[in-house]
Design a protein around this motif. Sequence first.
Motif, PDB file in Angstrom:
ATOM      1  N   GLU A 155      24.723 -75.584 -26.786  1.00 59.69           N
ATOM      2  CA  GLU A 155      24.656 -76.823 -27.562  1.00 59.69           C
ATOM      3  C   GLU A 155      23.384 -76.874 -28.400  1.00 59.69           C
ATOM      4  O   GLU A 155      23.393 -77.318 -29.545  1.00 59.69           O
TER       5      GLU A 155
ATOM      6  N   THR B   7      12.543 -83.700 -31.124  1.00 60.93           N
ATOM      7  CA  THR B   7      13.503 -83.812 -30.018  1.00 60.93           C
ATOM      8  C   THR B   7      14.877 -84.225 -30.541  1.00 60.93           C
ATOM      9  O   THR B   7      15.010 -85.195 -31.294  1.00 60.93           O
ATOM     10  N   ILE B   8      15.891 -83.464 -30.165  1.00 64.49           N
ATOM     11  CA  ILE B   8      17.280 -83.758 -30.529  1.00 64.49           C
ATOM     12  C   ILE B   8      17.996 -84.174 -29.248  1.00 64.49           C
ATOM     13  O   ILE B   8      18.256 -83.355 -28.368  1.00 64.49           O
ATOM     14  N   ALA B   9      18.308 -85.451 -29.158  1.00 63.96           N
ATOM     15  CA  ALA B   9      18.855 -85.996 -27.917  1.00 63.96           C
ATOM     16  C   ALA B   9      20.342 -85.693 -27.789  1.00 63.96           C
ATOM     17  O   ALA B   9      21.118 -85.860 -28.747  1.00 63.96           O
ATOM     18  N   GLY B  10      20.745 -85.255 -26.621  1.00 60.98           N
ATOM     19  CA  GLY B  10      22.160 -85.119 -26.329  1.00 60.98           C
ATOM     20  C   GLY B  10      22.796 -86.487 -26.153  1.00 60.98           C
ATOM     21  O   GLY B  10      22.210 -87.380 -25.539  1.00 60.98           O
ATOM     22  N   LEU B  11      23.976 -86.654 -26.693  1.00 55.78           N
ATOM     23  CA  LEU B  11      24.658 -87.947 -26.628  1.00 55.78           C
ATOM     24  C   LEU B  11      25.844 -87.930 -25.679  1.00 55.78           C
ATOM     25  O   LEU B  11      26.513 -88.952 -25.488  1.00 55.78           O
ATOM     26  N   ALA B  12      26.103 -86.771 -25.087  1.00 52.56           N
ATOM     27  CA  ALA B  12      27.195 -86.644 -24.110  1.00 52.56           C
ATOM     28  C   ALA B  12      26.874 -85.437 -23.217  1.00 52.56           C
ATOM     29  O   ALA B  12      26.155 -84.520 -23.637  1.00 52.56           O
TER      30      ALA B  12
ATOM     31  N   TYR C 145      16.423 -79.241 -27.838  1.00 53.15           N
ATOM     32  CA  TYR C 145      17.568 -80.045 -27.385  1.00 53.15           C
ATOM     33  C   TYR C 145      17.219 -80.688 -26.046  1.00 53.15           C
ATOM     34  O   TYR C 145      16.800 -80.013 -25.101  1.00 53.15           O
TER      35      TYR C 145
ATOM     36  N   LEU D 196      21.362 -85.297 -22.260  1.00 57.32           N
ATOM     37  CA  LEU D 196      21.595 -86.715 -21.985  1.00 57.32           C
ATOM     38  C   LEU D 196      20.997 -87.078 -20.630  1.00 57.32           C
ATOM     39  O   LEU D 196      21.132 -86.339 -19.661  1.00 57.32           O
TER      40      LEU D 196
END
Length: 378
Positions: free
Chosen positions: A359, A346-351, A326, A329
């Motif tokens: 998370e 890679t899992i991008a945070g959007l907030a 994770y 952002l």
Amino acid sequence: MNDLINRALLPTGLRDMLPPDAAYEADVVHCVMDVFAAHGYERVKPPLIEFEDSLLADAGALSAQTFRVMDPQAQRMMGVRPDMTPQIARIATTRLHHAPRPLRLSYAGQVLRVKGTQLRPERQFAQAGLELIGAEGPAADVEAVTLAAAALRTLGIADLSVDLGLPRLVPLICEALGVDLAALPDLAAALDHKDVSVVAALGGAAAPLLGALLQACGPIDAALETLSALDLPEAAAEERARLQAIVAGIRATAPDLQLTLDPVENRGFAYHTGVVFTLFARHLGAELAYGGRYLAAGREPAVGATLFMDSVLAALPGPTPPRRIYVPLGTEPSVVAHLQQQNFVTIAGLAPVADARAEARRLGCGDVLMAGAPVSAK
């Protein structure tokens, strides 16, 4: 809730392929195609649906397995392909008729059939295969068998066996001895079921030879010894000689392949004109690949092999879960690229989130980027 359940319901023999299985199938197909490409097979991509008359021109029993639909523009019947081999043959004899022979083509894609079988209940599944068109000698048959086996071995499938068949042998014997096999469906069924007594009763002048053929089933050495001792009609003897040459070629190229023979086997889509073969793995009952010799569009000598990817996937251990991390952002793109170079997904945070570890776990990540470095999300 009931509406969601109804929307998820699919027809018998059809299914959704979900993560990570869909990506894994794509990777496996890519690996198979790389093996074929390394031996000079160039990939083609026929359409999923085409006019019925061209799709089924020389397809035999494929007609009964074909979904049909009316083309509203051309006002002609179309068929959804139940097998890709006839399409490759069409391409070879039309679009690529000027290309030098032998022509080596490969393919991969989905097929759809009207009915499943006991061994393969799925009606839609992936195929990957090769077609060698314009080569008549037994070396072409050997190449098709051994390349299909090589692709399976590259995937890590071991203990392969090849079951060889001669679908033209029985018809040639019956024709030479005046027995109308087409008028004796019970005789054909008895041969399929290896029923010696019924074959003796219905075989007429061909009964002694047909009964002897039933004794030539099994491991290749004993089967060929039995087959070689038979006094066959001329055309049938030529089929036997070709089989012997193919067996010798396979043993020279892939000596560790286990070979068996069933000289009375006569199944499939009825377009084969010579030796056919099925590949199995010792620990798996389903056939992994099937192929054989045929006439491309009824004219050119050809031989091909098709891998059934549903069976192939069942023979493999399955996908290895990737390392997912994770990335909160605002992380610099260069940092993300560096993580990907280290084989992270890679899992991008959007907030913004209050608890990055929580998370990461929620999103199925085993790691989280904190203070510029990967740490466990546990």
